[in-house]
Design an enzyme around this catalytic site. Structure first.
Site, mmCIF file in Angstrom:
data_model
loop_
_atom_site.group_PDB
_atom_site.id
_atom_site.type_symbol
_atom_site.label_atom_id
_atom_site.label_comp_id
_atom_site.label_asym_id
_atom_site.label_seq_id
_atom_site.Cartn_x
_atom_site.Cartn_y
_atom_site.Cartn_z
ATOM 1 N N ALA A 231 0.862 -1.183 0.000
ATOM 2 C CA ALA A 231 0.000 0.000 0.000
ATOM 3 C C ALA A 231 0.897 1.231 0.000
ATOM 4 C CB ALA A 231 -0.890 -0.007 1.239
ATOM 5 N N LYS A 232 0.259 2.365 -0.213
ATOM 6 C CA LYS A 232 1.009 3.633 -0.276
ATOM 7 C C LYS A 232 1.910 3.839 0.942
ATOM 8 C CE LYS A 232 -1.573 6.821 -3.166
ATOM 9 N NZ LYS A 232 -2.976 7.105 -3.053
ATOM 10 N N ARG A 233 1.373 3.476 2.112
ATOM 11 C CA ARG A 233 2.145 3.743 3.336
ATOM 12 C C ARG A 233 3.489 3.016 3.368
ATOM 13 N NH1 ARG A 233 1.169 -0.859 6.198
ATOM 14 N NH2 ARG A 233 -0.687 -1.904 5.396
ATOM 15 N N HIS A 234 3.640 1.967 2.519
ATOM 16 C CA HIS A 234 4.931 1.277 2.468
ATOM 17 C C HIS A 234 5.956 2.072 1.662
ATOM 18 C CE1 HIS A 234 2.434 -2.482 3.234
ATOM 19 N NE2 HIS A 234 3.276 -2.414 4.235
ATOM 20 N N GLY A 235 5.486 3.164 1.072
ATOM 21 C CA GLY A 235 6.398 3.951 0.258
ATOM 22 C C GLY A 235 6.704 3.290 -1.069
#
Ligand code: GLU
Length: 290
Positions: A251-255
């Site tokens: 997901a986005k939060r994983h960069g």
């Protein structure tokens, strides 16, 4: 007795796969894996690969994301035989909806999101599916009010009888009952994902659906809709999802960088695609436990 899942056509050159992104954001490496798998599955056999933009959600879909998706896939070295947009196929979904309504399997649902959230938080804990608040309402005089259309799941399952589908070569009994009365047309869109994807895969002659494991549960509903609408059943190939360093779905939060960002930074898309084919993932990413 369980009916076996229909064997799809596996004649060389007749394989048809698709990649069906929703243009609600930018593609990342997880999407690339899915697109490459579907593409290569068809190409290995001399078959056809379709690109279908799932843009029925008018509030979240953006034309600029469509442009970016096409550029990203071309950058990865993928080619497609057909480009279609669900927003241009609404008449097909309306016809399927009318068919299900005629056989008495749909009912209008007037619940708001807040009401559904409240109804799904039962005193003994959250319930997994819509509890059927609007099922059995005498709603003929309310149809001018905004409403969704839900499938009466128990009736639908009783009508269809036992069903199965093939995933990764294995036969799976379809068990859609647990998903409750799913929405087939939304208040703000004339079709839901479940209806549009089932109608399109059949109308476009898709023989093999290659997509992420996150859609495995949805396949149970799609198999039921195929039976109710008299549509063929493709073979399914759900693949593991990419996971970030914490082992959860990318997901986005994983960069995870968007494909567009990699492209704009001058990375070689074909080399990226080949690395993904070879199972080489950026440090920290995996397909395990996804
Ligand atoms: N449009 C769906 C998504 O972006 C995929 C649909 C499918 O492959 O069946 O998640």
């Amino acid at each position: 007795m369980m009916t076996s899942a229909e064997s799809p056509r596996q004649v060389p050159g007749e394989i048809v796969t698709r990649f069906a992104p929703s243009p609600t954001g930018r593609l990342h490496l997880g999407h690339a894996v899915s697109a490459i798998r579907a593409h290569d599955f068809a190409r290995a056999d001399g078959g056809r690969f379709l690109l279908r933009i799932e843009d029925i959600d008018g509030t979240r879909s953006r034309p600029e994301h469509v442009e970016t998706i096409l550029a990203d896939l071309a950058w990865l070295g993928l080619t497609w035989d057909e480009l279609s947009f669900q927003s241009q196929r609404l008449a097909l979904y309306e016809a399927a909806l009318a068919e299900l309504r005629t056989i008495g399997l749909l009912y209008p649902c007037f619940c708001t999101r807040a009401e559904i959230a409240e109804a799904m938080t039962a005193p003994h804990g959250p319930v997994a599916a819509y509890p059927g608040t609007c099922r059995g309402l005498d709603a003929a005089h309310r149809l001018h009010e905004p409403h969704a259309w839900r499938l009466d799941m128990a009736r639908a399952v009783a009508r269809a009888g036992p069903l199965a589908f093939i995933d990764g070569g294995e036969v799976h009994p379809a068990t859609p009952l647990v998903q409750g009365d799913v929405v087939l047309a939304r208040k703000d869109a004339p079709a839901s994902y479940h209806l549009a994807v089932t109608v399109d895969d059949a109308a476009q002659g898709v023989t093999d659906v290659v997509r992420g494991r996150d859609l495995f549960e949805a396949t149970h509903v799609h198999r039921l809709l195929q039976a109710l609408l008299g549509l063929p059943t493709p073979a399914y190939h759900h693949h593991a999802l990419l996971a970030g360093p914490d082992g959860t779905r990318l997901a986005k939060r994983h960069g995870a960088p968007a494909l567009a960002a990699m492209r704009e930074a001058g990375e070689d898309g074909r080399a990226v695609a080949d690395a993904l084919r070879a199972g080489c993932l950026p440090a920290g990413f995996s397909t395990a436990n996804a």
